[in-house]
Design a protein around this motif. Structure first.
Motif, mmCIF file in Angstrom:
data_model
loop_
_atom_site.group_PDB
_atom_site.id
_atom_site.type_symbol
_atom_site.label_atom_id
_atom_site.label_comp_id
_atom_site.label_asym_id
_atom_site.label_seq_id
_atom_site.Cartn_x
_atom_site.Cartn_y
_atom_site.Cartn_z
ATOM 1 N N ASN A 253 0.823 -1.206 0.000
ATOM 2 C CA ASN A 253 0.000 0.000 0.000
ATOM 3 C C ASN A 253 0.858 1.258 0.000
ATOM 4 O O ASN A 253 0.549 2.227 -0.693
ATOM 5 N N ASP A 254 1.936 1.248 0.765
ATOM 6 C CA ASP A 254 2.849 2.396 0.762
ATOM 7 C C ASP A 254 3.457 2.581 -0.629
ATOM 8 O O ASP A 254 3.563 3.696 -1.130
ATOM 9 N N ASN A 255 3.855 1.481 -1.254
ATOM 10 C CA ASN A 255 4.435 1.562 -2.595
ATOM 11 C C ASN A 255 3.414 2.040 -3.629
ATOM 12 O O ASN A 255 3.764 2.764 -4.561
ATOM 13 N N LEU A 256 2.149 1.636 -3.459
ATOM 14 C CA LEU A 256 1.107 2.138 -4.361
ATOM 15 C C LEU A 256 0.970 3.647 -4.207
ATOM 16 O O LEU A 256 0.859 4.363 -5.200
ATOM 17 N N SER A 257 0.999 4.143 -2.979
ATOM 18 C CA SER A 257 0.919 5.589 -2.751
ATOM 19 C C SER A 257 2.080 6.313 -3.426
ATOM 20 O O SER A 257 1.876 7.350 -4.066
ATOM 21 N N ILE A 258 3.277 5.773 -3.292
ATOM 22 C CA ILE A 258 4.460 6.378 -3.924
ATOM 23 C C ILE A 258 4.302 6.371 -5.439
ATOM 24 O O ILE A 258 4.593 7.374 -6.113
ATOM 25 N N LEU A 259 3.832 5.263 -5.996
ATOM 26 C CA LEU A 259 3.631 5.172 -7.441
ATOM 27 C C LEU A 259 2.623 6.209 -7.916
ATOM 28 O O LEU A 259 2.863 6.919 -8.897
ATOM 29 N N ILE A 260 1.494 6.305 -7.226
ATOM 30 C CA ILE A 260 0.465 7.268 -7.621
ATOM 31 C C ILE A 260 1.001 8.691 -7.527
ATOM 32 O O ILE A 260 0.772 9.508 -8.423
ATOM 33 N N ASP A 261 1.752 8.985 -6.470
ATOM 34 C CA ASP A 261 2.327 10.324 -6.317
ATOM 35 C C ASP A 261 3.319 10.658 -7.429
ATOM 36 O O ASP A 261 3.481 11.825 -7.789
ATOM 37 N N SER A 262 3.972 9.638 -7.980
ATOM 38 C CA SER A 262 4.991 9.878 -9.009
ATOM 39 C C SER A 262 4.411 10.026 -10.416
ATOM 40 O O SER A 262 5.129 10.393 -11.334
ATOM 41 N N LEU A 263 3.132 9.740 -10.568
ATOM 42 C CA LEU A 263 2.511 9.835 -11.893
ATOM 43 C C LEU A 263 2.407 11.285 -12.351
ATOM 44 O O LEU A 263 2.198 12.183 -11.527
ATOM 45 N N PRO A 264 2.513 11.515 -13.660
ATOM 46 C CA PRO A 264 2.276 12.870 -14.172
ATOM 47 C C PRO A 264 0.841 13.287 -13.863
ATOM 48 O O PRO A 264 -0.057 12.428 -13.777
ATOM 49 N N PRO A 265 0.601 14.572 -13.674
ATOM 50 C CA PRO A 265 -0.739 15.041 -13.288
ATOM 51 C C PRO A 265 -1.870 14.531 -14.183
ATOM 52 O O PRO A 265 -2.952 14.217 -13.695
ATOM 53 N N ASP A 266 -1.623 14.401 -15.492
ATOM 54 C CA ASP A 266 -2.689 13.954 -16.397
ATOM 55 C C ASP A 266 -2.995 12.462 -16.268
ATOM 56 O O ASP A 266 -4.016 11.990 -16.755
#
Length: 176
Positions: free
Chosen positions: A105-118
């Motif tokens: 879950n922590d890694n999913l949060s990091i992945l989502i945060d790293s995505l480009p805004p679009d």
């Protein structure tokens, strides 16, 4: 995947070609999830190299993970696997099936945060993504628990950056 979900995983639940795992037996919701091509390859190697050596009559239940004699794994056996892994890898942090879920879950949060805004899902989409992948109902609030930890970590990080920035500016002002 929860310990009980792993325990009841059958060979037929792993779709090697599409890298998917069908989680049929679940505390919450049956679901199909993607897994890495590496994991599928390791599962395939395990089946062909090790599980195939167990007499068919002892593995006709179809479970992917068993004892050497083909017996269904107990929860204690799964916990022992994690304790042995921790000891063999000389890892100081506690590794359990549940801590693996928290780390995921922590890694999913990091992945989502790293995505480009679009490409970044909005808050509700993120909640639904997390609920689906973790097997929670669409109205579950469990995703909020993991989001709070992520938000707490981000706020601590930003707070430290701000404190350092203020201290640095104060130091520069005193130098003048």
């Amino acid at each position: 995947m929860r310990r009980s979900e792993l325990k009841f995983l059958k060979i037929e639940d792993v779709e090697f070609r599409t890298h998917q795992i069908h989680i049929r037996v679940s505390k919450t919701k049956e679901r199909t999830v993607k897994c890495s091509s590496y994991a599928c390859e390791y599962f395939h190697q395990f089946v062909t190299r090790h599980l195939s050596k167990v007499p068919f009559k002892d593995r006709k239940h179809g479970y992917l993970f068993t004892t050497e004699t083909g017996q269904h794994l107990s929860n204690d056996a799964i916990n022992l696997i994690f304790r042995t892994l921790q000891k063999q890898a000389n890892i100081s942090t506690c590794i359990t099936p549940h801590t693996m879920r928290r780390t995921w879950n922590d890694n999913l949060s990091i992945l989502i945060d790293s995505l480009p805004p679009d490409q970044k899902p909005n808050q509700e989409q993120e909640k639904q993504i997390r609920n689906r992948l973790m097997g929670w109902s669409s109205i579950s609030e469990m995703s909020n628990r993991y989001s709070r930890r992520s938000i707490r970590e981000k706020s601590d990080e930003l707070g430290e950056l701000l404190a350092n920035s203020i201290a640095q500016n104060k130091g520069e002002n005193n130098a003048e």
